[in-house]
Design an enzyme around this catalytic site. Structure first.
Site, PDB file in Angstrom:
ATOM      1  N   ASP A 115       2.599   4.728  -5.028  1.00 31.02           N
ATOM      2  CA  ASP A 115       2.679   4.544  -3.576  1.00 31.02           C
ATOM      3  C   ASP A 115       1.439   3.775  -3.124  1.00 31.02           C
ATOM      4  O   ASP A 115       0.320   4.286  -3.212  1.00 31.02           O
ATOM      5  CB  ASP A 115       2.731   5.898  -2.851  1.00 31.02           C
ATOM      6  N   LYS A 134       7.851   3.107   2.534  1.00 32.77           N
ATOM      7  CA  LYS A 134       7.497   4.476   2.912  1.00 32.77           C
ATOM      8  C   LYS A 134       6.924   4.452   4.316  1.00 32.77           C
ATOM      9  O   LYS A 134       6.161   3.548   4.670  1.00 32.77           O
ATOM     10  CB  LYS A 134       6.494   5.037   1.895  1.00 32.77           C
ATOM     11  N   LYS A 188      11.252   6.060   1.634  1.00 34.89           N
ATOM     12  CA  LYS A 188      10.577   7.347   1.501  1.00 34.89           C
ATOM     13  C   LYS A 188      10.030   7.719   2.868  1.00 34.89           C
ATOM     14  O   LYS A 188       9.280   6.956   3.478  1.00 34.89           O
ATOM     15  CB  LYS A 188       9.448   7.294   0.467  1.00 34.89           C
TER      16      LYS A 188
END
Length: 284
Positions: free
Chosen positions: A136, A199, A234
């Site tokens: 991430d 995300k 996400k």
């Protein structure tokens, strides 16, 4: 790359108010169909159980991992979560403690992305060598807001190249992007640069919102319709209750359709949601 031409290929003109009205319509008309046992089990399977605290150390991370190792014995009706998310220095701890088929996610350039691209590339590479199976990466919001799209695109592309086949999620920090247009453009830039997922937030600044997730889903959908390439989402930062998670799932299902509702394309990052889902699943 001509970013003016690129963004022109994906027109988006919805205002914040229009998005809120559409989100309300989706929740009012479709939440009831999502509020069930099957959705709760899916949400648990899509969880990235997260610990990103400044006080994290081997002791508490080992305890968190052991709880996941024991799911089959203590709650056999639960699926395994998708991943465990920790700081890079604790990836090896997770790898050495984990006995189940669960992903290991870590964060790079966290939480504000204000470091050198070479550092992020090294951080990703070292994390993968330590056992990370997903990365991430925080997008540099300052560069995006300054219109430095080429530098930002190159940075994401270079990190993705370092990740190779390891999925890369780019954290947009949607609360700092402020406008739907910025969120939509940042989503597309990250996707085009090689992100496998986008995300919503780090959880360290502004919390995520239904409107932001709606806009991200619109970008994923637009990209898929033009390229036939699926990208994932996400949701993280402020998903504190089962009802929160069910609302986000409802929005994603309506914008992206059922074909995206799998752990391959849908994740939720949370430190507290797992236990709540477990309790509710056990009651049903």
């Amino acid at each position: 790359m001509d970013f003016a031409a690129f963004f022109k290929e994906y027109p988006f003109s919805l205002s914040e108010e229009e998005i809120k009205l559409d989100v309300k319509h989706i929740i009012d008309h479709h939440y009831e169909n999502t509020d069930n046992f099957k959705s709760r089990k899916f949400l648990y399977s899509a969880l990235e159980i997260t610990s990103l605290s400044p006080t994290d150390r081997e002791e508490n991370i080992c305890k968190m991992v052991e709880e996941i190792n024991n799911i089959d014995e203590e709650a056999p009706e639960l699926p395994m979560p998708a991943a465990i998310c920790v700081y890079p220095t604790l990836v090896e701890t997770v790898k050495n403690t984990l006995t189940e088929e669960v992903g290991i996610t870590t964060v790079i350039g966290f939480p504000h992305a204000q470091t050198f691209p070479e550092v992020k590339i090294a951080e990703a590479s070292l994390a993968i060598m330590s056992g990370a199976t997903e990365i991430d990466m925080v997008m540099n919001i300052g560069k995006f807001l300054s219109g430095e799209y080429t530098d930002l695109f190159d940075e994401i592309s270079e990190v993705k190249a370092a990740c190779k086949d390891v999925p890369l999620k780019v954290i947009l920090e949607t609360g700092l992007l402020k406008t739907p247009e910025n969120i939509f453009k940042a989503s597309l830039l990250a996707i085009e640069a090689g992100a496998d997922f986008i995300k919503s937030t780090t959880g360290k600044t502004e919390p995520t919102t239904l409107s932001a997730v709606y806009t991200m889903c619109r970008a994923i959908r637009a990209y898929y319709e033009k390229t036939n390439i699926k990208k994932g989402i996400k949701i993280a930062g402020g998903v504190k209750t089962v009802q929160d998670a069910l609302m986000y799932l409802t929005v994603a299902k309506e914008i992206l359709d059922e074909e995206f509702i799998s752990t391959e394309y849908f994740r939720i990052g949370s430190s507290s949601l797992g236990e709540q889902l477990k309790q509710e699943i056990n009651k049903i």
